[in-house]
Write a protein that holds these residues in place. Structure first.
Motif, PDB file in Angstrom:
ATOM      1  N   GLY A  37       0.896  -1.158  -0.027  1.00  0.00           N
ATOM      2  CA  GLY A  37       0.019   0.002   0.044  1.00  0.00           C
ATOM      3  C   GLY A  37       0.798   1.258  -0.047  1.00  0.00           C
ATOM      4  N   LEU A  38       1.808   1.178   0.707  1.00  0.00           N
ATOM      5  CA  LEU A  38       2.893   2.425   0.846  1.00  0.00           C
ATOM      6  C   LEU A  38       3.371   2.831  -0.578  1.00  0.00           C
ATOM      7  N   PHE A  39       3.882   1.518  -1.212  1.00  0.00           N
ATOM      8  CA  PHE A  39       4.386   1.495  -2.381  1.00  0.00           C
ATOM      9  C   PHE A  39       3.447   2.213  -3.394  1.00  0.00           C
ATOM     10  N   LEU A  40       2.315   1.644  -3.591  1.00  0.00           N
ATOM     11  CA  LEU A  40       1.174   2.403  -4.496  1.00  0.00           C
ATOM     12  C   LEU A  40       0.956   3.883  -4.120  1.00  0.00           C
ATOM     13  N   ASP A  41       0.756   4.068  -2.911  1.00  0.00           N
ATOM     14  CA  ASP A  41       0.651   5.453  -2.527  1.00  0.00           C
ATOM     15  C   ASP A  41       2.057   6.274  -3.031  1.00  0.00           C
ATOM     16  N   GLY A  42       3.134   5.764  -2.732  1.00  0.00           N
ATOM     17  CA  GLY A  42       4.233   6.142  -3.174  1.00  0.00           C
ATOM     18  C   GLY A  42       4.366   6.730  -4.681  1.00  0.00           C
ATOM     19  N   LEU A  43       3.906   5.772  -5.424  1.00  0.00           N
ATOM     20  CA  LEU A  43       3.887   6.055  -6.794  1.00  0.00           C
ATOM     21  C   LEU A  43       3.134   6.971  -7.336  1.00  0.00           C
ATOM     22  N   ARG A  44       1.678   7.291  -6.710  1.00  0.00           N
ATOM     23  CA  ARG A  44       1.050   8.404  -6.824  1.00  0.00           C
ATOM     24  C   ARG A  44       1.718   9.665  -6.421  1.00  0.00           C
ATOM     25  N   PHE A  45       2.150   9.857  -5.298  1.00  0.00           N
ATOM     26  CA  PHE A  45       3.119  10.925  -4.671  1.00  0.00           C
ATOM     27  C   PHE A  45       4.117  11.396  -5.798  1.00  0.00           C
ATOM     28  N   LEU A  46       4.871  10.405  -6.116  1.00  0.00           N
ATOM     29  CA  LEU A  46       6.064  10.368  -7.155  1.00  0.00           C
ATOM     30  C   LEU A  46       5.723  10.954  -8.471  1.00  0.00           C
ATOM     31  N   VAL A  47       4.481  10.484  -8.936  1.00  0.00           N
ATOM     32  CA  VAL A  47       4.295  11.109 -10.299  1.00  0.00           C
ATOM     33  C   VAL A  47       3.647  12.495 -10.160  1.00  0.00           C
ATOM     34  N   ILE A  48       2.837  12.746  -9.379  1.00  0.00           N
ATOM     35  CA  ILE A  48       2.546  14.239  -8.866  1.00  0.00           C
ATOM     36  C   ILE A  48       3.773  15.005  -8.669  1.00  0.00           C
ATOM     37  N   GLY A  49       4.664  14.614  -7.827  1.00  0.00           N
ATOM     38  CA  GLY A  49       5.953  15.321  -7.480  1.00  0.00           C
ATOM     39  C   GLY A  49       6.730  15.476  -8.769  1.00  0.00           C
ATOM     40  N   LEU A  50       6.958  14.395  -9.469  1.00  0.00           N
ATOM     41  CA  LEU A  50       7.673  14.708 -10.957  1.00  0.00           C
ATOM     42  C   LEU A  50       7.143  15.833 -11.774  1.00  0.00           C
ATOM     43  N   ILE A  51       5.633  15.794 -11.778  1.00  0.00           N
ATOM     44  CA  ILE A  51       5.146  16.603 -12.867  1.00  0.00           C
ATOM     45  C   ILE A  51       5.029  18.486 -12.208  1.00  0.00           C
ATOM     46  N   PHE A  52       4.755  18.405 -10.884  1.00  0.00           N
ATOM     47  CA  PHE A  52       4.526  19.759 -10.363  1.00  0.00           C
ATOM     48  C   PHE A  52       5.585  20.251  -9.598  1.00  0.00           C
ATOM     49  N   ALA A  53       6.555  19.444  -9.424  1.00  0.00           N
ATOM     50  CA  ALA A  53       7.629  20.207  -8.546  1.00  0.00           C
ATOM     51  C   ALA A  53       9.122  19.978  -9.191  1.00  0.00           C
ATOM     52  N   VAL A  54       9.342  18.586  -9.645  1.00  0.00           N
ATOM     53  CA  VAL A  54      10.785  18.473 -10.281  1.00  0.00           C
ATOM     54  C   VAL A  54      10.807  19.090 -11.699  1.00  0.00           C
ATOM     55  N   LEU A  55       9.496  18.974 -12.320  1.00  0.00           N
ATOM     56  CA  LEU A  55       9.790  19.367 -13.723  1.00  0.00           C
ATOM     57  C   LEU A  55       9.847  20.877 -13.885  1.00  0.00           C
ATOM     58  N   PRO A  56       8.985  21.464 -12.928  1.00  0.00           N
ATOM     59  CA  PRO A  56       9.261  23.308 -13.228  1.00  0.00           C
ATOM     60  C   PRO A  56      10.576  23.523 -12.618  1.00  0.00           C
ATOM     61  N   ILE A  57      11.188  22.819 -11.817  1.00  0.00           N
ATOM     62  CA  ILE A  57      12.437  23.453 -11.268  1.00  0.00           C
ATOM     63  C   ILE A  57      13.624  23.244 -12.271  1.00  0.00           C
ATOM     64  N   ALA A  58      13.404  21.789 -13.055  1.00  0.00           N
ATOM     65  CA  ALA A  58      14.282  21.481 -14.162  1.00  0.00           C
ATOM     66  C   ALA A  58      14.401  22.482 -15.112  1.00  0.00           C
ATOM     67  N   VAL A  59      12.991  23.027 -15.673  1.00  0.00           N
ATOM     68  CA  VAL A  59      12.903  23.716 -16.895  1.00  0.00           C
ATOM     69  C   VAL A  59      13.495  25.116 -16.297  1.00  0.00           C
ATOM     70  N   VAL A  60      13.288  25.676 -15.211  1.00  0.00           N
ATOM     71  CA  VAL A  60      13.594  27.039 -14.881  1.00  0.00           C
ATOM     72  C   VAL A  60      15.220  26.904 -14.708  1.00  0.00           C
ATOM     73  N   THR A  61      15.513  25.994 -14.367  1.00  0.00           N
ATOM     74  CA  THR A  61      17.113  25.821 -14.120  1.00  0.00           C
ATOM     75  C   THR A  61      17.885  25.672 -15.461  1.00  0.00           C
ATOM     76  N   LEU A  62      17.435  24.792 -16.364  1.00  0.00           N
ATOM     77  CA  LEU A  62      17.917  24.907 -17.770  1.00  0.00           C
ATOM     78  C   LEU A  62      17.973  26.313 -18.462  1.00  0.00           C
ATOM     79  N   CYS A  63      16.726  26.737 -18.498  1.00  0.00           N
ATOM     80  CA  CYS A  63      16.459  28.266 -18.996  1.00  0.00           C
ATOM     81  C   CYS A  63      17.455  29.146 -18.365  1.00  0.00           C
ATOM     82  N   ALA A  64      17.402  29.065 -17.233  1.00  0.00           N
ATOM     83  CA  ALA A  64      18.399  30.239 -16.338  1.00  0.00           C
ATOM     84  C   ALA A  64      19.580  29.959 -16.674  1.00  0.00           C
ATOM     85  N   GLU A  65      20.245  28.764 -16.819  1.00  0.00           N
ATOM     86  CA  GLU A  65      21.665  28.562 -17.158  1.00  0.00           C
ATOM     87  C   GLU A  65      21.968  28.987 -18.610  1.00  0.00           C
TER      88      GLU A  65
END
Length: 194
Positions: free
Chosen positions: A64-92
């Protein structure tokens, strides 16, 4: 809405809080297994959304923790990691030297609230398409700013202080942060509906 102090008292009243948080930090270090630790944070988030007092769950239902973690991970990748990566690349590419990190500061600050708002929208009906409701996300981020500013600054500060031991402050701080974020958005939801 509970304060950081109230949540801290509840967490520290658990006799096994250190063991539970240390286990989460250790699991966060191991690729693939770290998804279980994210599931634990998702369960803490769910406690806040359902307005339960925070309690550290036992490390039992790993599937159950693994399945909940997958949900958390997908949402985290889309809404936290992706924006940080895009802005970092653009800023560089757009800036040189130290000035390149300046555009990253507001994105780092907003990544947690944006991810938490998307996680909150998802958790209502367990539908991933709800996360992409731009209007709801915008309202949550604008009207909830007073509630999420202090927890976000505290969480970022803890993660920056513990940069060497990143999985541990991320997990330990995440216990408080994601609970408080869920409470903040639940409080906002109640205010908007009344």
């Amino acid at each position: 809405m509970p304060t950081i102090e109230q949540v801290s008292k509840r967490v520290f009243s658990d006799n096994n809080w250190l063991k539970k948080c240390a286990l989460g930090g250790v699991l966060s270090l191991i690729p693939i297994v770290n998804i279980v630790a994210l599931g634990y944070l998702y369960q803490i988030f769910q406690q806040g959304r359902s307005e339960k007092g925070i309690s550290l769950p036992e490390w039992e239902d790993f599937k159950g923790l693994f399945l909940d973690g997958l949900r958390f991970l997908v949402i985290g990748l889309i809404f936290a990691v992706l924006p940080i990566a895009v802005v970092t690349l653009c800023a560089e590419f757009a800036f040189d030297g130290m000035i390149a990190s300046i555009p990253l500061i507001p994105v780092l600050f907003m990544a947690g609230p944006l991810m938490s708002a998307a996680l909150y929208l998802y958790s209502v009906k367990q539908d991933i398409s709800d996360c992409f409701n731009a209007e709801a996300l915008s309202i949550m981020l604008k009207k909830g700013a007073i509630s999420y500013t202090v927890p976000t600054l505290a969480y970022l500060g803890l993660c920056m202080l513990g940069l060497v031991l990143l999985p541990f402050p991320f997990f330990f701080g995440g216990v408080f942060y994601f609970y408080l974020m869920a409470c903040a958005f639940k409080d906002l939801e109640k205010r908007v509906r009344s």
